[in-house]
Design an enzyme around this catalytic site. Structure first.
Site, PDB file in Angstrom:
ATOM      1  N   LYS A 100       0.799  -1.228   0.000  1.00 13.84           N
ATOM      2  CA  LYS A 100       0.000   0.000   0.000  1.00 13.84           C
ATOM      3  C   LYS A 100       0.833   1.281   0.000  1.00 13.84           C
ATOM      4  O   LYS A 100       0.421   2.299  -0.550  1.00 13.84           O
ATOM      5  CB  LYS A 100      -0.956  -0.011   1.193  1.00 13.84           C
ATOM      6  N   GLU A 128      -9.682   6.394   3.549  1.00 13.98           N
ATOM      7  CA  GLU A 128     -10.552   5.397   4.178  1.00 13.98           C
ATOM      8  C   GLU A 128      -9.687   4.192   4.488  1.00 13.98           C
ATOM      9  O   GLU A 128      -8.658   3.981   3.844  1.00 13.98           O
ATOM     10  CB  GLU A 128     -11.676   5.001   3.217  1.00 13.98           C
ATOM     11  N   SER A 133       1.598  -9.885  -1.015  1.00 13.30           N
ATOM     12  CA  SER A 133       1.275  -8.460  -0.874  1.00 13.30           C
ATOM     13  C   SER A 133       1.601  -7.866   0.490  1.00 13.30           C
ATOM     14  O   SER A 133       1.825  -6.657   0.592  1.00 13.30           O
ATOM     15  CB  SER A 133      -0.210  -8.244  -1.185  1.00 13.30           C
TER      16      SER A 133
HETATM   17  C1  LIG Z   1      -5.179  -4.018   1.503  1.00 14.33           C
HETATM   18  C2  LIG Z   1      -4.489  -5.289   1.229  1.00 14.33           C
HETATM   19  C3  LIG Z   1      -4.882  -6.136   0.179  1.00 14.33           C
HETATM   20  C4  LIG Z   1      -6.098  -5.896  -0.668  1.00 14.33           C
HETATM   21  O1  LIG Z   1      -6.082  -4.729  -1.420  1.00 14.33           O
HETATM   22  P1  LIG Z   1      -5.851  -4.742  -2.994  1.00 14.33           P
HETATM   23  O2  LIG Z   1      -6.188  -3.353  -3.402  1.00 14.33           O
HETATM   24  O3  LIG Z   1      -6.764  -5.776  -3.579  1.00 14.33           O
HETATM   25  O4  LIG Z   1      -4.434  -5.077  -3.227  1.00 14.33           O
HETATM   26  C5  LIG Z   1      -4.141  -7.284  -0.076  1.00 14.33           C
HETATM   27  N1  LIG Z   1      -3.065  -7.592   0.679  1.00 14.33           N
HETATM   28  C6  LIG Z   1      -2.660  -6.807   1.713  1.00 14.33           C
HETATM   29  C7  LIG Z   1      -1.479  -7.220   2.503  1.00 14.33           C
HETATM   30  C8  LIG Z   1      -3.350  -5.631   2.017  1.00 14.33           C
HETATM   31  O5  LIG Z   1      -2.938  -4.860   3.034  1.00 14.33           O
END
Ligand SMILES: *Cc1c(COP(=O)(O)O)cnc(C)c1O
Length: 418
Positions: free
Chosen positions: A92, A114, A384
């Site tokens: 993020k 948000e 992610s």
């Molecule tokens: C917020 C988040 C997501 C989901 O958000 P996307 O916009 O779909 O990427 C996925 N993995 C992690 C670790 C997150 O913090």
């Protein structure tokens, strides 16, 4: 920034996207479009963005060969793109830096955002602290309770957290409230959206900032695979709003030999009514400023969603994913809470990596798919985020009380403290 697969002049990817916003926001949205057009290929802007990614975030993030997992599972080799190693622990931050840089250039001293699980709130509070911007984060009151450590992180970073009491008191309600704030304070306020949703230009802009993930992979994979020009046979990412997935998919779109697979949260099962699989089980409609696949009833009311991972618990999906699904360039599959949890534990014990529950959905599908492939083939998973934020959830599900639930006394939110 990449120049292929761009939205049309009205911000549409095929039938999806666009700008569905109140008249009061038209000017602010237009102003943002112009600013982004002006800076997105500006050498000084890009140099600063890349500097921040290198020195503040710690990029490039490495790619890791999950060799033990691959040999135990059998079949294709599994590689992990380590977004969990970024500052603040997830992808993020890539996007919040880009948008905060625009806020500075547009002369907006106040930032709003948000957040659901709190990861986007923390990433926004982080960059606002770094740039000296005022930061206000809207968060459903249900999520404030579930994610108190992240509320405290935002406190420490100097942000004001506003609990939202409307609707289901979760992410979609926080988004509505942030939109309302933007309408009221549009002159001095920049709205940093955390995923590839919202009115045009957000889906394109957030994707562009996150595309650093895929661009790095294209440079890194040939070395990992031991062959010039070699790229993975499949790229897999979890899809909530879809920003980490678009970030790794977009640069790979021209690589026809690479399958792109998005994993939605199937919750308690795709036919249980308790999931967040907007593409697999949704239908087109309008939410949060764009047209896309939504979970809604026959009257067009957005329905309640569920996922073990708060970051995937969203009833819509970015419009570019809706388009990629329709044209068949990307495939979308579902992974349940139970399957994600199993992959979470597996990765902890087999690789020494505690993944976010969101990312565990992608790992789970990679392990299923690998079995159907040959050992000389490869799968790249976007890891992610890291799972530290999720250990309380996992402990609860496992019946472990590893420490007293953190006391929320002293956490400050707008209007006092809890
Ligand atoms: C917020 C988040 C997501 C989901 O958000 P996307 O916009 O779909 O990427 C996925 N993995 C992690 C670790 C997150 O913090």
């Amino acid at each position: 920034m990449n120049d292929y697969q761009q939205p049309d002049a009205t911000g549409h990817f095929g039938n999806y996207g666009g700008t569905f916003a109140s008249e009061t926001l038209t000017h602010a949205i237009q102003e943002l479009r112009e600013a982004y057009e002006r800076y997105k290929n500006d050498p000084e802007f890009l140099a600063e963005f890349n500097y921040e990614l290198a020195h503040f975030v710690g990029r490039p993030s490495p790619i890791y060969h999950a060799a033990r997992t691959s040999s135990e599972v059998g079949g294709a080799q599994i590689y992990l793109k380590r977004e969990d190693l970024n500052h603040t622990g997830a992808h993020k931050i890539n996007n919040t830096i880009g948008q905060a840089m625009l806020a500075k250039r547009m002369g907006k001293p106040r930032v709003i955002a948000e957040t659901g699980a709190g990861q986007h709130g923390v990433a926004t509070a982080t960059i606002c602290a770094r740039y000296g911007l005022e930061c206000v984060v809207y968060m459903g009151s249900q999520d404030v309770k579930r994610q108190s450590p992240n509320v405290y992180r935002m406190n420490l970073l100097g942000a004001t957290v506003v609990p939202v009491e409307s609707g289901s008191k979760t992410l979609k309600d926080a988004l509505n409230e942030a939109m309302r704030d933007w309408v009221t304070n549009v002159e001095n306020t920049f709205y940093i959206i955390g995923t590839v949703a919202g009115p045009h230009p957000y889906p394109m802009m957030v994707r562009d900032f996150q595309s650093v993930i895929g661009t790095e992979c294209i440079a890194q994979m040939p070395d990992m695979l031991g062959g010039q020009g070699k790229q993975p046979d499949a790229v897999i990412a979890c899809v909530g709003g879809g920003s980490n997935a678009m970030g790794i998919f977009h640069p790979y779109i021209p690589f026809a030999g690479t399958r792109l697979i998005g994993v939605e949260a199937a919750g308690e099962g795709l036919d249980s009514g308790k999931h967040s699989a907007s593409i697999l089980r949704g239908s087109p409609g309008v939410l949060h400023g764009n047209r896309t696949y939504l979970l809604q009833n026959e009257d067009g009311q957005v329905t309640e969603t569920h996922s073990i991972s708060a970051g995937l618990d969203y009833p819509g999906v970015g419009p570019e994913h809706a388009y990629l699904a329709d044209i068949g360039r990307a495939e979308y599959v579902g992974v349940t809470d139970a399957q994600a949890l199993e992959a979470f534990h597996y990765l902890c014990r087999t690789e020494g990596i505690i993944p976010a529950l969101e990312s565990s959905h992608a790992v789970a599908y990679a392990m299923q798919l690998a079995k159907t492939m040959r050992p000389d083939q490869s799968i790249l998973v976007n890891l992610s985020g890291r799972g530290d934020k999720d250990i309380g959830t996992v402990a609860d599900l496992s019946g472990v009380d590893f420490y007293d639930r953190p006391s929320m006394r002293g956490l400050s939110v707008k209007g006092g403290s809890l």
